[in-house]
Design an enzyme around this catalytic site. Structure first.
Site, PDB file in Angstrom:
ATOM      1  N   HIS A 113       0.814  -1.215   0.000  1.00 55.04           N
ATOM      2  CA  HIS A 113       0.000   0.000   0.000  1.00 55.04           C
ATOM      3  C   HIS A 113       0.845   1.262   0.000  1.00 55.04           C
ATOM      4  O   HIS A 113       1.881   1.338   0.654  1.00 55.04           O
ATOM      5  CB  HIS A 113      -0.940   0.006   1.214  1.00 55.04           C
ATOM      6  N   ASP A 114       0.410   2.232  -0.785  1.00 58.84           N
ATOM      7  CA  ASP A 114       0.974   3.581  -0.824  1.00 58.84           C
ATOM      8  C   ASP A 114       2.374   3.655  -1.423  1.00 58.84           C
ATOM      9  O   ASP A 114       3.022   4.703  -1.352  1.00 58.84           O
ATOM     10  CB  ASP A 114       0.989   4.215   0.579  1.00 58.84           C
ATOM     11  N   GLY A 145       5.014  -0.987   2.879  1.00 60.20           N
ATOM     12  CA  GLY A 145       4.178   0.181   2.662  1.00 60.20           C
ATOM     13  C   GLY A 145       4.960   1.476   2.563  1.00 60.20           C
ATOM     14  O   GLY A 145       5.996   1.653   3.202  1.00 60.20           O
TER      15      GLY A 145
END
Length: 294
Positions: free
Chosen positions: A153-154, A171
């Site tokens: 994520h991200d 992340g």
């Protein structure tokens, strides 16, 4: 064109809308549907260009958008608020756009955006972003992503990067353009890797890697700068000499980080043809949050 067997009449067809094609469960549109295998599931609401190919047993969920020329192999799952650009090649058994592996995630409307002409090999996993960051995981253009790579994520992946087998990005990791990540390498959350850097096989990356540098190992160490990669990308002798001097100032002359930063900034005046490269380095050093590998 892939000529799959005909789909039954109850399956989807493509209906032209402004700038996109939306899948609707109505009568069959044979030309577009010949690119979607009869065992694939494309949910109502998914937006696929008529030239997109979807292989056997793959699933494309309702919020997905896929642009022209992209091919999706067998047994893939493309889900979430995922946007995929043009001419990507996604091989079999990939999971693209699943929810983040983050216990704080609460079904916020986050996204995954993939650019153009990426090669994504078997068993890769790309996750949506989270509300704790920008909410968007991004992958740029022309990346070569080998089997079993995880992009969490991200993450923000630039363009022209190479991620070898089993490279794992935690992340919020940022990779600049033209980065190479060796196989079986893990990158700690929030790490940043500057443009043209190269990370060797089976490395543990817990600090930021400055642009142009070559690193490997556990603990991680700088081994030099990516001279051969720069030559292949058209860097002239003057620019390569400036990068070599930046490497010396950071790692070979006993300078503190602040001393090295000041000396590197002065190179823009003495080597004007490398001013853009110096700016990339100085901006990276100024923005590092985890500290650079030393």
């Amino acid at each position: 064109m892939v000529n799959w067997p005909s789909r039954p009449n109850f399956c989807a067809r493509f209906e032209t809308l402004p700038d996109r094609l939306t899948v609707n469960f109505r009568d069959q549109g044979q030309q577009a549907m010949s690119l979607i295998h009869p065992t694939a599931i494309v949910e109502p609401g998914a937006e696929l260009d008529s030239s997109v190919s979807v292989g056997p047993y793959s699933i494309v969920r309702s919020q997905v958008r896929v642009d022209a020329g992209t091919t999706i192999g067998a047994h893939c799952v493309i889900e979430g608020r995922t946007t995929i650009g043009r001419d990507n090649r996604i091989f079999q058994f990939c999971s693209i756009g699943a929810v983040p592996q983050d216990k704080k995630y609460r079904d916020e409307p986050t996204e995954l955006r993939i650019g153009d002409r990426n090669t994504i090999r078997e068993f890769c996993t790309f996750n949506l972003g989270t509300a704790q960051d920008s909410g968007v995981t991004r992958v740029g253009d022309d990346n070569w992503v080998m089997a079993y790579v995880h992009i969490a994520h991200d993450c923000q992946v630039g363009s022209q990067a190479i991620l070898a087998n089993n490279a794992t990005l935690a992340g919020h990791v940022h990779l600049g353009d033209w980065v190479i990540v060796g196989g079986l390498t893990g990158l700690h959350q929030f790490v940043k890797v500057g443009p043209h850097a190269m990370i060797g096989f089976a490395s543990a990356v817990s600090q930021d890697v400055p642009p142009f540098m070559m690193v490997d190992g556990n603990p991680l160490a700088v081994r030099g700068f990516n001279a051969e990669g720069l030559r292949r990308r058209g860097f002239g002798p003057e620019r390569i000499a400036a990068v070599k001097q930046m490497h010396r100032l950071l790692y070979r002359q006993g300078n503190t980080l602040e001393q090295a930063r000041e000396a590197i900034a002065e190179l823009a005046g003495s080597a004007p043809e490398a001013a853009a490269d110096v700016a990339v380095m100085t901006q990276f050093l100024a923005s590092s949050q985890r500290g650079i590998v030393r």
